[in-house]
Enzyme design. Sequence first.
Site, PDB file in Angstrom:
ATOM      1  N   ARG A  50      -0.941   0.781  16.409  1.00 28.05           N
ATOM      2  CA  ARG A  50      -1.329   1.952  15.619  1.00 28.05           C
ATOM      3  C   ARG A  50      -1.258   3.271  16.403  1.00 28.05           C
ATOM      4  NH1 ARG A  50       0.420  -0.908  12.159  1.00 28.05           N
ATOM      5  NH2 ARG A  50      -0.912  -1.984  10.649  1.00 28.05           N
ATOM      6  N   SER A  59      -2.204 -10.051   3.081  1.00 24.06           N
ATOM      7  CA  SER A  59      -2.109  -8.789   3.805  1.00 24.06           C
ATOM      8  C   SER A  59      -1.556  -9.118   5.185  1.00 24.06           C
ATOM      9  CB  SER A  59      -3.495  -8.136   3.919  1.00 24.06           C
ATOM     10  OG  SER A  59      -3.414  -6.956   4.685  1.00 24.06           O
ATOM     11  N   ASP A  67      -7.847  -0.232  10.879  1.00 27.45           N
ATOM     12  CA  ASP A  67      -6.691   0.620  11.119  1.00 27.45           C
ATOM     13  C   ASP A  67      -6.931   2.071  10.749  1.00 27.45           C
ATOM     14  OD1 ASP A  67      -5.099  -1.253  12.283  1.00 27.45           O
ATOM     15  OD2 ASP A  67      -3.976  -1.765  10.471  1.00 27.45           O
ATOM     16  N   ASP A  98       0.815  -1.216   0.000  1.00 26.09           N
ATOM     17  CA  ASP A  98       0.000   0.000   0.000  1.00 26.09           C
ATOM     18  C   ASP A  98       0.847   1.264   0.000  1.00 26.09           C
ATOM     19  OD1 ASP A  98      -2.498  -1.381   0.113  1.00 26.09           O
ATOM     20  OD2 ASP A  98      -2.179  -1.739   2.237  1.00 26.09           O
TER      21      ASP A  98
END
Length: 411
Positions: free
Chosen positions: A98, A179, A127, A18
């Site tokens: 995160r 992923s 996320d 990404d």
Amino acid sequence: MDKKDIKKVVLAYSGGLDTSIIIPWLKENYNNCEVIAVSGNVGQADELEGLEEKAIKTGASKIYIEDLTEEFVEDFIIPTVKAGAKYEGYLLGTSFARPVIAKRLVEIALKEGADAICHGCTGKGNDQVRFELTIKAFAPDMHIIAPWREWSIKSREEEIDYAEAHKIPLKINRETNYSKDKNMWHLSHEGLDLEDAGNEPKYGKKGFLEMCVGPEQAKDQPSYVEIEFEKGKPVSFNGEKMSAKDIILNLNKVGGENGIGLLDIVENRLVGMKCRGVYETPGGTILYFAHEYLESICLDKMTAHKKQELGITYGELVYNGQWFTPLKEALDAFVDKTQETVTGKVKLKLYKGNIIKAGVWSEYSLYSEAIATFGEDNKYNQADAAGFINLFGLPIKVSAQLKAQREKNKK
């Protein structure tokens, strides 16, 4: 904020699929804006290799690679372990990584005078919420760019097409295009064959698992570990005092080779859908087990049960990205109070995916062998139980008597 006014963007950069294509995409779609990449080191090890060169080559003006490992462990992992917080069995490895990254993103964005912060989270995932709630907590007026909510790319396959067209090197191919999210606490796997809940994970396939082995491949002899805690925090591994970070790393090694910490779940995502994922959390699984084992002798019943209830709430807050909230702060105060007597040592036996209790000791133990024994004792008068049962059962007795009387009156 109008695109033409965005001159400088700070990007949460991992070097994965990404974020690798986001740098050139930002420059193409935001008037050739300056892009500053920020990578938070939370223990993803080899994933950091070559990151600086790759970021600059793909268009970033500079890159920050920030060592957040100590802060991650001390301020995020350990409080969550002390709370016993889980989400549907998941040990929150991505969830609490995160906010520590996003907090540093904000600090750098403010320092650099950036106009916006960008992240590579999809519009289907959790996320995006975790990043953006943290950004709002520390920079409420900062503009946020989320390419997955803007661009025409629809899949990871199309992302690979974009990367190939722009000559962006990738560490994955179309066959290994899971992923993944990796840090010192865990590794997650989603996508490809895992999207079919009827498919068994390929634990034995070379390259699938990275932190663990499958139970069948685990060593044939058991391993014993001893973990010492002070006020709920791990302070010693196998008799050697060390930091909580080093304890986790040691537990990852011994847990991984014994096939500990594999979790295959279909979880309820914050955005409303169910999603299937496989998690590797060897050290974390052992640490949670050890901490709960020690609490079983150190906490009284009412405190332990209430803590279990609030552990669900704590886990939901972490999962939902609500780390920096008044309720989370209040729960931390409650948890810290419960941990004042959670000091002692735990011994565990690890064998082919199993964690087996092998002993627990604490100077604050509420367990009394003299009282609990099935042998002869002079500490507990068994006759006292009769009066207790009479009082405890009084509501049941009265209810039954009144019911019988009503039925008799009907006749």
